[in-house]
Design a protein around this motif. Structure first.
Motif, mmCIF file in Angstrom:
data_model
loop_
_atom_site.group_PDB
_atom_site.id
_atom_site.type_symbol
_atom_site.label_atom_id
_atom_site.label_comp_id
_atom_site.label_asym_id
_atom_site.label_seq_id
_atom_site.Cartn_x
_atom_site.Cartn_y
_atom_site.Cartn_z
ATOM 1 N N UNK A 293 -12.817 0.320 3.515
ATOM 2 C CA UNK A 293 -11.455 0.127 3.025
ATOM 3 C C UNK A 293 -11.340 0.620 1.555
ATOM 4 N N UNK A 294 -10.038 1.048 1.253
ATOM 5 C CA UNK A 294 -9.740 1.623 -0.115
ATOM 6 C C UNK A 294 -8.929 0.839 -0.978
ATOM 7 N N UNK A 295 -9.054 0.720 -2.297
ATOM 8 C CA UNK A 295 -8.283 0.469 -3.447
ATOM 9 C C UNK A 295 -7.694 1.501 -4.071
ATOM 10 N N UNK A 296 -6.379 1.673 -4.349
ATOM 11 C CA UNK A 296 -5.830 2.577 -5.394
ATOM 12 C C UNK A 296 -4.876 1.910 -5.972
ATOM 13 N N UNK A 297 -4.899 2.082 -7.370
ATOM 14 C CA UNK A 297 -3.841 1.505 -8.332
ATOM 15 C C UNK A 297 -3.741 2.346 -9.343
ATOM 16 N N UNK A 298 -2.421 2.177 -10.190
ATOM 17 C CA UNK A 298 -2.091 2.795 -11.161
ATOM 18 C C UNK A 298 -1.969 1.861 -12.423
ATOM 19 N N UNK A 299 -2.278 2.150 -13.434
ATOM 20 C CA UNK A 299 -2.565 1.490 -14.795
ATOM 21 C C UNK A 299 -2.280 2.347 -15.960
ATOM 22 N N UNK A 300 -1.709 1.653 -17.111
ATOM 23 C CA UNK A 300 -1.481 2.344 -18.121
ATOM 24 C C UNK A 300 -3.057 2.740 -18.869
#
Length: 351
Positions: A293-300
């Motif tokens: 399984x994968x985690x994709x996140x966006x952040x400053x």
């Protein structure tokens, strides 16, 4: 026990320790919980703090509405339009001429309240001022206009529904756009199949709707009742299906596992920076992912998530970087079933 937060310290000074309050959209303060008869909040995590003390805690969208005892105190939020919505909500829910006090910090916009009350036809008396906070008294008035808080707008070929206080209200956040571009590229590079996807911190539902429109099975969660209702409305407006739940990170997802977790996680609690929910998002992700399984996140770019990703997944990659935001990707390596079981048990103990 004394109040810890400035607004609550002002309430303690004014009402004293005999206070019996019914806070609306309150802050987390042990003194306030102790001196509350009940509370109303859109934040499920805050409601849990009151419920742990056997206090009635409800969402503004719960029905039927039941008025509680105690002096009504509205904590003025940093979102100006959300404060107006709460005032109008109180006028709709409570009998006309019900006493309501409004408290807040000067840097949070409380000084606007007298003008706002005047525009709504509500009286305003200043009760106290200390700790760079002010406390005003007013009374409810009859309001017969419909709820005007919900806003519809078009973006990315979809109809989005938002509400004051929901992240990115009325527009598409730059980080979310970068995240969706990266997700699209990553998914196009893989064999096409419907994935079981979790949208963590769904906001107005733009990520959920975008994924559901591409045939994926979407579950969306948010700590905010306003966001949960907005996401449900967005999915309905686009004739899309998805499960939408109130959840303090993973609390409502016991036993559920996903092929992909996608998130534009918040790092503010009102005006304070808080990495706690984002840290839980990353650290507990393995116990909610399927094998590979994968985690994709966006952040400053300044946020300290690379270290958390490295410690949790062993490695990660940066899929996109526009100097303001970065999109991170981490994948769970396939493990023997017994190893996975022990890992989930360890994560459960940490919670």
């Amino acid at each position: 026990m004394s109040a810890q937060l400035p607004a609550c310290q002002l309430l303690e000074r004014y009402y004293g320790n005999a206070a019996q309050l019914w806070p609306i959209a309150p802050l987390s303060d042990p003194w306030l919980i102790e001196h509350s008869t009940a509370m109303v909040s859109g934040d499920v995590a805050l409601r849990g703090q009151w419920e742990a003390r056997d206090k009635v805690a409800v969402s503004p969208f719960d029905a039927p509405f039941v008025q509680q005892a105690g002096q009504v105190v509205l904590f003025w939020p940093k979102a100006h339009q959300l404060g107006i919505w709460w005032l109008e909500w109180l006028c709709r829910m409570l009998p006309e001429n019900t006493p309501v006090d409004v408290v807040g910090e000067h840097q949070g916009g409380i000084k606007r309240v007298p003008k706002i009350l005047s525009e709504l036809g509500m009286r305003c008396d200043k009760l106290d001022n200390a700790r760079r906070c002010s406390l005003f008294a007013t009374r409810t008035v009859a309001i017969d206009t419909p709820d005007s808080g919900w806003q519809h707008f078009e973006a990315l070929g979809m109809t989005l529904v938002s509400h004051p206080g929901v992240f990115g209200h009325g527009k598409v956040d730059e980080g979310t756009q970068l995240l969706l571009q990266a997700v699209e590229t990553a998914l196009d590079a893989r064999p096409r199949k419907a994935l079981k996807v979790l949208d963590m911190g769904c906001g107005d539902g733009i990520i959920s709707a975008w994924l559901a429109a591409r045939g994926h099975q979407v579950t969306a969660v948010d700590v905010s009742a306003f966001a949960v209702d907005a996401c449900r409305r967005t999915l309905a407006a686009n004739q899309l299906d998805g499960q939408v739940l109130e959840s303090n990170v993973y609390t409502a997802l016991e036993g559920q596992h996903f092929d992909l977790i996608v998130s534009n996680p918040p790092f503010h609690q009102e005006r304070d920076v808080s990495y706690g929910p984002s840290a839980r998002l990353i650290e507990e992700a393995p116990s909610h992912l399927t094998d590979k399984g994968q985690l994709m996140l966006v952040a400053n770019t300044f946020l300290p998530y690379p270290g958390l990703l490295e410690r949790t997944f062993g490695s990660f990659e940066t899929l996109a970087d526009n100097r303001r935001f970065r999109v991170y990707h981490a994948q769970l390596e396939a493990q023997p079933q017994e190893s996975r079981k022990h890992g989930r048990q360890a994560s459960s103990k940490r919670r």
